[in-house]
Design a protein around this motif. Sequence first.
Motif, short mmCIF file in Angstrom:
data_model
loop_
_atom_site.label_atom_id
_atom_site.label_comp_id
_atom_site.label_asym_id
_atom_site.label_seq_id
_atom_site.Cartn_x
_atom_site.Cartn_y
_atom_site.Cartn_z
N VAL A 192 18.39 -45.33 73.31
CA VAL A 192 17.32 -44.72 74.11
C VAL A 192 17.64 -43.25 74.38
O VAL A 192 18.71 -42.92 74.90
CB VAL A 192 17.14 -45.46 75.45
CG1 VAL A 192 16.07 -44.78 76.30
CG2 VAL A 192 16.78 -46.92 75.20
N VAL A 193 16.70 -42.39 74.01
CA VAL A 193 16.81 -40.96 74.28
C VAL A 193 15.78 -40.64 75.35
O VAL A 193 14.57 -40.73 75.11
CB VAL A 193 16.54 -40.12 73.02
CG1 VAL A 193 16.62 -38.63 73.34
CG2 VAL A 193 17.53 -40.49 71.90
N ALA A 194 16.26 -40.31 76.54
CA ALA A 194 15.36 -40.03 77.68
C ALA A 194 15.25 -38.52 77.88
O ALA A 194 16.26 -37.86 78.13
CB ALA A 194 15.89 -40.70 78.94
N ILE A 195 14.04 -38.00 77.78
CA ILE A 195 13.80 -36.57 77.97
C ILE A 195 13.09 -36.41 79.31
O ILE A 195 11.89 -36.58 79.44
CB ILE A 195 13.00 -35.99 76.80
CG1 ILE A 195 13.78 -36.22 75.50
CG2 ILE A 195 12.72 -34.51 77.02
CD1 ILE A 195 13.12 -35.70 74.27
N ASP A 196 13.90 -36.08 80.30
CA ASP A 196 13.48 -36.03 81.70
C ASP A 196 13.34 -34.57 82.14
O ASP A 196 13.59 -33.65 81.35
CB ASP A 196 14.53 -36.75 82.55
CG ASP A 196 13.98 -37.39 83.80
OD1 ASP A 196 13.04 -36.82 84.39
OD2 ASP A 196 14.49 -38.45 84.20
N GLY A 197 12.94 -34.36 83.38
CA GLY A 197 12.91 -33.01 83.90
C GLY A 197 11.62 -32.65 84.59
O GLY A 197 10.78 -33.50 84.89
N ARG A 198 11.47 -31.37 84.84
CA ARG A 198 10.36 -30.85 85.63
C ARG A 198 9.03 -30.87 84.88
O ARG A 198 8.99 -30.71 83.65
CB ARG A 198 10.66 -29.43 86.04
CG ARG A 198 11.97 -29.24 86.79
CD ARG A 198 11.92 -29.84 88.16
NE ARG A 198 13.15 -29.58 88.90
CZ ARG A 198 13.36 -29.96 90.16
NH1 ARG A 198 12.40 -30.61 90.81
NH2 ARG A 198 14.49 -29.70 90.77
N SER A 199 7.97 -31.00 85.63
CA SER A 199 6.63 -30.93 85.05
C SER A 199 6.40 -29.56 84.44
O SER A 199 6.71 -28.53 85.04
CB SER A 199 5.59 -31.19 86.15
OG SER A 199 4.28 -31.14 85.63
N GLY A 200 5.87 -29.53 83.22
CA GLY A 200 5.58 -28.28 82.55
C GLY A 200 6.77 -27.65 81.86
O GLY A 200 6.68 -26.51 81.38
N ALA A 201 7.89 -28.35 81.78
CA ALA A 201 9.10 -27.78 81.18
C ALA A 201 9.13 -27.96 79.66
O ALA A 201 9.98 -27.36 78.99
CB ALA A 201 10.36 -28.40 81.80
N GLY A 202 8.26 -28.79 79.11
CA GLY A 202 8.22 -28.97 77.67
C GLY A 202 8.76 -30.30 77.17
O GLY A 202 9.14 -30.42 76.00
N LYS A 203 8.75 -31.31 78.02
CA LYS A 203 9.33 -32.61 77.65
C LYS A 203 8.60 -33.27 76.49
O LYS A 203 9.23 -33.78 75.55
CB LYS A 203 9.31 -33.54 78.87
CG LYS A 203 10.14 -33.04 80.04
CD LYS A 203 10.11 -34.00 81.22
CE LYS A 203 8.72 -34.17 81.81
NZ LYS A 203 8.17 -32.90 82.35
N THR A 204 7.28 -33.28 76.55
CA THR A 204 6.51 -33.95 75.50
C THR A 204 6.67 -33.24 74.17
O THR A 204 6.82 -33.88 73.13
CB THR A 204 5.02 -34.00 75.88
OG1 THR A 204 4.88 -34.63 77.16
CG2 THR A 204 4.23 -34.79 74.86
N THR A 205 6.62 -31.93 74.19
CA THR A 205 6.79 -31.16 72.97
C THR A 205 8.13 -31.47 72.32
O THR A 205 8.22 -31.71 71.10
CB THR A 205 6.69 -29.65 73.27
OG1 THR A 205 5.41 -29.38 73.84
CG2 THR A 205 6.86 -28.82 72.02
N LEU A 206 9.18 -31.45 73.12
CA LEU A 206 10.51 -31.75 72.58
C LEU A 206 10.58 -33.19 72.08
O LEU A 206 11.14 -33.46 71.01
CB LEU A 206 11.58 -31.52 73.64
CG LEU A 206 13.01 -31.85 73.23
CD1 LEU A 206 13.45 -30.99 72.05
CD2 LEU A 206 13.97 -31.69 74.41
N ALA A 207 10.03 -34.13 72.85
CA ALA A 207 10.09 -35.54 72.47
C ALA A 207 9.45 -35.78 71.12
O ALA A 207 9.98 -36.54 70.29
CB ALA A 207 9.41 -36.40 73.53
#
Length: 206
Positions: A33-48
């Motif tokens: 499992v790779v969890a890409i967490d963090g602040r809203s608007g930081a780019g999590k979906t793009t990176l995922a």
Amino acid sequence: MWDRITGPADPLHVEAVVELALDVLPCCGDVAVVAIDGRSGAGKTTLARGVAAELATYGTVEMVHMDAIYPGWDGLAESSEILATRVLEPLSRASPAAYPRWDWEEGGWDGSVTVRPADFLVVEGCGCSVGPARPFTSVAVFMEAEREQRMHRGLTRDGETYRPHWQRWAAQEEAVFAADGTRARADLVIDTSTGGIPSAGWTPLT
């Protein structure tokens, strides 16, 4: 929301996460499992999306977007429990999983999303590596950026309907991340701020 993302991920960020993912043992049965967490608007979906595409060259990949799991604008704290019990625990037993899908327009649950066992599971969204989800996580990434930039990205992505909820959601982020120590527990911290801080900045944590 996650389905409105169109830009590509920074290749250096993708490479850093994928290298970690290929060098860890699964903690969720046979699923890494790779969890890409963090602040809203930081780019999590793009990176995922970039990470999932790259990992697909090494094995099977499933993806979960926390936006579909949050039970509304006040549901951040509940979401990690839903992720753990409905997705991660079944996958750890090599069983298919399914989680309820939140309808943001109607303000209620609407159907479910199936997640199949795979070599890699990329989960993205605030809170995806905290609390009950953490023991199943092989790689935890924490993404951040300057507040004004994150808000601008959020409003550009989701429109003005997001503005009244920004501070409401940010307060929940502060509470959840502070109680959990999420940033300090991450394997990798990525800052996507522009201007003053390089967009390709990342910090591996040991």
